[in-house]
Design a protein around this motif. Sequence first.
Motif, PDB file in Angstrom:
ATOM      1  N   GLY A  60       0.805  -1.231   0.000  1.00 47.57           N
ATOM      2  CA  GLY A  60       0.000   0.000   0.000  1.00 47.57           C
ATOM      3  C   GLY A  60       0.831   1.271   0.000  1.00 47.57           C
ATOM      4  O   GLY A  60       0.295   2.377   0.065  1.00 47.57           O
ATOM      5  N   ILE A  61       2.144   1.124  -0.109  1.00 44.92           N
ATOM      6  CA  ILE A  61       3.013   2.305  -0.027  1.00 44.92           C
ATOM      7  C   ILE A  61       2.890   3.182  -1.278  1.00 44.92           C
ATOM      8  O   ILE A  61       2.889   2.688  -2.402  1.00 44.92           O
ATOM      9  N   ASP A  62       2.733   4.464  -1.055  1.00 49.28           N
ATOM     10  CA  ASP A  62       2.686   5.402  -2.177  1.00 49.28           C
ATOM     11  C   ASP A  62       3.542   6.612  -1.818  1.00 49.28           C
ATOM     12  O   ASP A  62       3.147   7.473  -1.040  1.00 49.28           O
ATOM     13  N   ILE A  63       4.735   6.638  -2.377  1.00 51.44           N
ATOM     14  CA  ILE A  63       5.637   7.771  -2.114  1.00 51.44           C
ATOM     15  C   ILE A  63       5.882   8.495  -3.434  1.00 51.44           C
ATOM     16  O   ILE A  63       6.459   7.920  -4.365  1.00 51.44           O
ATOM     17  N   VAL A  64       5.405   9.703  -3.544  1.00 48.04           N
ATOM     18  CA  VAL A  64       5.572  10.434  -4.807  1.00 48.04           C
ATOM     19  C   VAL A  64       6.004  11.875  -4.569  1.00 48.04           C
ATOM     20  O   VAL A  64       5.644  12.495  -3.573  1.00 48.04           O
ATOM     21  N   LEU A  65       6.766  12.356  -5.518  1.00 49.34           N
ATOM     22  CA  LEU A  65       7.074  13.785  -5.538  1.00 49.34           C
ATOM     23  C   LEU A  65       6.020  14.449  -6.395  1.00 49.34           C
ATOM     24  O   LEU A  65       5.708  14.001  -7.497  1.00 49.34           O
ATOM     25  N   THR A  66       5.448  15.508  -5.885  1.00 53.25           N
ATOM     26  CA  THR A  66       4.399  16.162  -6.650  1.00 53.25           C
ATOM     27  C   THR A  66       4.486  17.665  -6.413  1.00 53.25           C
ATOM     28  O   THR A  66       5.287  18.130  -5.614  1.00 53.25           O
ATOM     29  N   GLY A  67       3.699  18.407  -7.140  1.00 52.92           N
ATOM     30  CA  GLY A  67       3.765  19.853  -6.987  1.00 52.92           C
ATOM     31  C   GLY A  67       2.466  20.413  -6.463  1.00 52.92           C
ATOM     32  O   GLY A  67       1.396  19.931  -6.795  1.00 52.92           O
ATOM     33  N   LEU A  74       6.867  16.129  -1.109  1.00 46.33           N
ATOM     34  CA  LEU A  74       7.106  14.691  -1.072  1.00 46.33           C
ATOM     35  C   LEU A  74       5.932  14.103  -0.302  1.00 46.33           C
ATOM     36  O   LEU A  74       5.811  14.281   0.906  1.00 46.33           O
ATOM     37  N   ARG A  75       5.041  13.453  -1.059  1.00 47.65           N
ATOM     38  CA  ARG A  75       3.852  12.907  -0.401  1.00 47.65           C
ATOM     39  C   ARG A  75       4.087  11.441  -0.082  1.00 47.65           C
ATOM     40  O   ARG A  75       4.401  10.645  -0.955  1.00 47.65           O
ATOM     41  N   THR A  76       3.942  11.109   1.197  1.00 47.48           N
ATOM     42  CA  THR A  76       4.279   9.761   1.652  1.00 47.48           C
ATOM     43  C   THR A  76       3.067   9.108   2.295  1.00 47.48           C
ATOM     44  O   THR A  76       2.641   9.515   3.376  1.00 47.48           O
ATOM     45  N   ASP A  77       2.490   8.137   1.611  1.00 44.60           N
ATOM     46  CA  ASP A  77       1.388   7.374   2.200  1.00 44.60           C
ATOM     47  C   ASP A  77       1.895   5.973   2.510  1.00 44.60           C
ATOM     48  O   ASP A  77       2.207   5.208   1.598  1.00 44.60           O
ATOM     49  N   VAL A  78       1.992   5.679   3.806  1.00 40.37           N
ATOM     50  CA  VAL A  78       2.486   4.370   4.221  1.00 40.37           C
ATOM     51  C   VAL A  78       1.496   3.743   5.204  1.00 40.37           C
ATOM     52  O   VAL A  78       1.354   4.218   6.333  1.00 40.37           O
ATOM     53  N   PRO A  79       0.793   2.704   4.776  1.00 40.03           N
ATOM     54  CA  PRO A  79      -0.142   2.034   5.700  1.00 40.03           C
ATOM     55  C   PRO A  79       0.619   1.348   6.828  1.00 40.03           C
ATOM     56  O   PRO A  79       1.519   0.536   6.576  1.00 40.03           O
ATOM     57  N   VAL A  80       0.237   1.698   8.062  1.00 40.30           N
ATOM     58  CA  VAL A  80       0.904   1.128   9.233  1.00 40.30           C
ATOM     59  C   VAL A  80       0.029   0.024   9.820  1.00 40.30           C
ATOM     60  O   VAL A  80      -1.161   0.247  10.076  1.00 40.30           O
ATOM     61  N   VAL A  81       0.609  -1.161  10.033  1.00 39.08           N
ATOM     62  CA  VAL A  81      -0.162  -2.286  10.565  1.00 39.08           C
ATOM     63  C   VAL A  81      -0.144  -2.261  12.099  1.00 39.08           C
ATOM     64  O   VAL A  81      -1.169  -2.245  12.745  1.00 39.08           O
ATOM     65  N   ARG A  82       1.037  -2.258  12.652  1.00 34.35           N
ATOM     66  CA  ARG A  82       1.160  -2.169  14.117  1.00 34.35           C
ATOM     67  C   ARG A  82       2.555  -1.679  14.479  1.00 34.35           C
ATOM     68  O   ARG A  82       3.464  -1.735  13.643  1.00 34.35           O
ATOM     69  N   ALA A  83       2.661  -1.240  15.733  1.00 32.60           N
ATOM     70  CA  ALA A  83       3.970  -0.785  16.204  1.00 32.60           C
ATOM     71  C   ALA A  83       4.863  -1.990  16.453  1.00 32.60           C
ATOM     72  O   ALA A  83       4.376  -3.081  16.761  1.00 32.60           O
ATOM     73  N   LYS A  84       6.140  -1.783  16.309  1.00 31.71           N
ATOM     74  CA  LYS A  84       7.082  -2.860  16.625  1.00 31.71           C
ATOM     75  C   LYS A  84       7.482  -2.731  18.082  1.00 31.71           C
ATOM     76  O   LYS A  84       7.504  -1.619  18.623  1.00 31.71           O
ATOM     77  N   PRO A  85       7.764  -3.844  18.737  1.00 35.43           N
ATOM     78  CA  PRO A  85       8.162  -3.745  20.150  1.00 35.43           C
ATOM     79  C   PRO A  85       9.448  -2.946  20.315  1.00 35.43           C
ATOM     80  O   PRO A  85      10.319  -3.002  19.456  1.00 35.43           O
ATOM     81  N   GLU A  86       9.508  -2.176  21.391  1.00 36.62           N
ATOM     82  CA  GLU A  86      10.695  -1.337  21.628  1.00 36.62           C
ATOM     83  C   GLU A  86      11.908  -2.176  21.979  1.00 36.62           C
ATOM     84  O   GLU A  86      11.751  -3.244  22.554  1.00 36.62           O
TER      85      GLU A  86
END
Lengths: 86, 267
Positions: A60-67, A74-86
């Motif tokens: 689902g990652i969408d990283i594009v340079l746009t105007g 720099l538009r960054t769409d990154v679907p996050v599932v869950r946090a990783k353990p610290e």
Amino acid sequence: MNVFKQLLGYRESASSEVAKKRLRFVLVQDRLHLSPDRMRQLREELIEVISKYVEIDRDGIDIVLTGDGRQNLLRTDVPVVRAKPE
Amino acid sequence: MSATVITITSGKGGVGKTTTTANLSVALAALGKKVVAIDADIGLRNLDVVLGLENRIVYDLVDVVEGVCRLRQAMIKDKRLNELYLIPAAQSRDKTAVSPEDMVELTDQLRDEFDFIFIDSPAGIEQGFKNAIAPADRVLIVTTPEMSAVRDADRIIGLIEAEEKGPGDLIVNRLRIDMIKRGDMLDTADVVDVLAINLIGIVPDDEAIIVSTNRGRPATLDNSLAGQAFRNIARRLLGETVPFVNLEEEQSFFKWISRLFRGSRKS
């Protein structure tokens, strides 16, 4: 096939649409002097950093340079599932 | 009186800088303004031809800068309009014969006497372009609705901003309604969207421009769609709010009119 396309009034997307898309892309590169190769590198490193903290859905990652106007984004769409353990 | 110095530039060659410079100069002179047009395209002069003043050149821009003649001697007075002058480019020299400082000094000498000083910039982003924008109060960027022209316009806008001359105002030249309707030409809205600067003029593709250049009589002096478009830009430069004409309606109206005339000539 072409006859069918014509009969159905089908048209490849208008050339002006193609031009506009290509222009947007090439202008951002021109304005920033950022080559496609550097862009790929930026993208990979970004994903790497984000992945250190959260689990992400890579499809689902969408990283594009746009105007936006004369500003580059720099538009960054990154679907996050869950946090990783610290 | 203190003139506004307006530089016409584009980046890409052949998009209509010289035609635009000639027509806006003529249009403003016809509105009673005192106008001088300077051809800064040294080595490739053409503004003289478009204005129809080519056979009256004695001295040129480089002669003035090098002190070979007085400024006045290089100014060619138009015979059709009272307050229109041309300073032609040198033809046998190159861009390095003039510096940006020279251009500032030259225009400063003219400012008190004129309302508008137009500078026709050469194509490219090198010294000739730098010379042309150095004295500019305003910059007009001419483009056509083609990818290469729009791309170069974007480069030029970046350079103009870097010189703190503004983002400038945009003229979209040689628009073809038939191609836009087919989806095969970028529309003005697309170009403005991509370049993101203020639009000051839309000029249709018009045979009248080629005819006018053939005759050395800028289209604004007669009636044509392109001529009208340039007159509208001139009025916008004066601060008037002039609505953009609906080119689609206008073009079919003009076709209708010309068909009518052609028909009556035959009968």
